[in-house]
Design an enzyme around this catalytic site. Structure first.
Site, PDB file in Angstrom:
ATOM      1  N   LEU A  49       0.896  -1.159   0.000  1.00  0.00           N
ATOM      2  CA  LEU A  49       0.000   0.000   0.000  1.00  0.00           C
ATOM      3  C   LEU A  49       0.927   1.200   0.000  1.00  0.00           C
ATOM      4  CD1 LEU A  49      -2.606  -1.058   2.725  1.00  0.00           C
ATOM      5  CD2 LEU A  49      -3.037  -0.802   0.275  1.00  0.00           C
ATOM      6  N   ASP A  50       0.687   2.153  -0.888  1.00  0.00           N
ATOM      7  CA  ASP A  50       1.598   3.304  -0.927  1.00  0.00           C
ATOM      8  C   ASP A  50       1.485   4.109   0.360  1.00  0.00           C
ATOM      9  OD1 ASP A  50      -0.327   5.504  -1.222  1.00  0.00           O
ATOM     10  OD2 ASP A  50      -0.637   4.781  -3.259  1.00  0.00           O
ATOM     11  N   GLU A  51       2.394   5.032   0.537  1.00  0.00           N
ATOM     12  CA  GLU A  51       2.505   5.791   1.783  1.00  0.00           C
ATOM     13  C   GLU A  51       1.199   6.483   2.161  1.00  0.00           C
ATOM     14  OE1 GLU A  51       5.645   9.007   3.739  1.00  0.00           O
ATOM     15  OE2 GLU A  51       5.792   8.516   1.602  1.00  0.00           O
TER      16      GLU A  51
END
Length: 193
Positions: A49-51
């Site tokens: 999951l991206d930041e």
């Protein structure tokens, strides 16, 4: 010799990287999954999951399990809060597949399940405030994918004219985020996906 693997289900908070990293000078202020718990050696995130995304993330020391869950056999469901009142036409476009940029090329996403949520989901408040309905209409959409390109859901909602304001993964296969709290870590015997 039997290798005993470790498996965890976590609620990845907004602002964390989906990795276990050593901080270099550019990443001094970054937060990593290892900041949430004392995980065993050899642990890896299954998918990412991206930041700026949050929600359900599975961790394991079992590479074969990771490969299987990352395969296109296991669905991942996301709730996206989008800017604007998303139209039925846009939902249909998402379902059929849309063209997004990936690795510098155009890519048509595979058909997926998508629908507008009639009621906002009961999710914990995000640590960083987001624009809400006071500044114009917003809507929630469920998108279920069997593929996972870099920032795919965000690119898909933008492609149909409704940029994502908040993105939460709520399901991987049969594993649900449910009522977990932000940053919660649960160790499990195995993944029943």
């Amino acid at each position: 010799m039997i290798v005993e693997h470790h498996h965890f289900i976590i609620y990845k908070p907004y602002g964390y990287l989906s990795q276990f990293g050593s901080r270099d000078s550019k990443q001094q202020s970054k937060r990593f999954l290892g900041d949430l718990n004392d995980f065993p050696e050899g642990i890896m995130a299954i998918g990412r999951l991206d930041e700026k995304s949050e929600g359900l993330l599975l961790l394991t020391t079992d590479g074969k399990m990771s490969d299987y869950i990352n395969s296109q056999k296991v669905e991942k469901e996301y709730y996206a809060l989008v800017d604007g009142d998303i139209s039925e036409e846009s939902i249909l476009q998402l379902q059929k597949g849309v063209e997004i940029g990936f690795d510098g090329k155009k890519y048509k996403t595979k058909p997926c399940k998508a629908f507008k949520l009639k009621v906002a989901p009961q999710l914990p408040e995000r640590s960083k405030k987001i624009r809400d309905a006071r500044h114009g209409p917003v809507s929630w959409v469920s998108i279920t994918l069997s593929e996972g390109k870099f920032r795919q859901v965000r690119k898909m909602t933008s492609a149909v004219g409704f940029p994502t304001l908040r993105l939460v993964r709520v399901r991987v296969g049969a594993i649900l985020l449910g009522r977990m709290y932000v940053g919660e870590v649960k160790e499990v015997a195995s993944f029943d996906v």
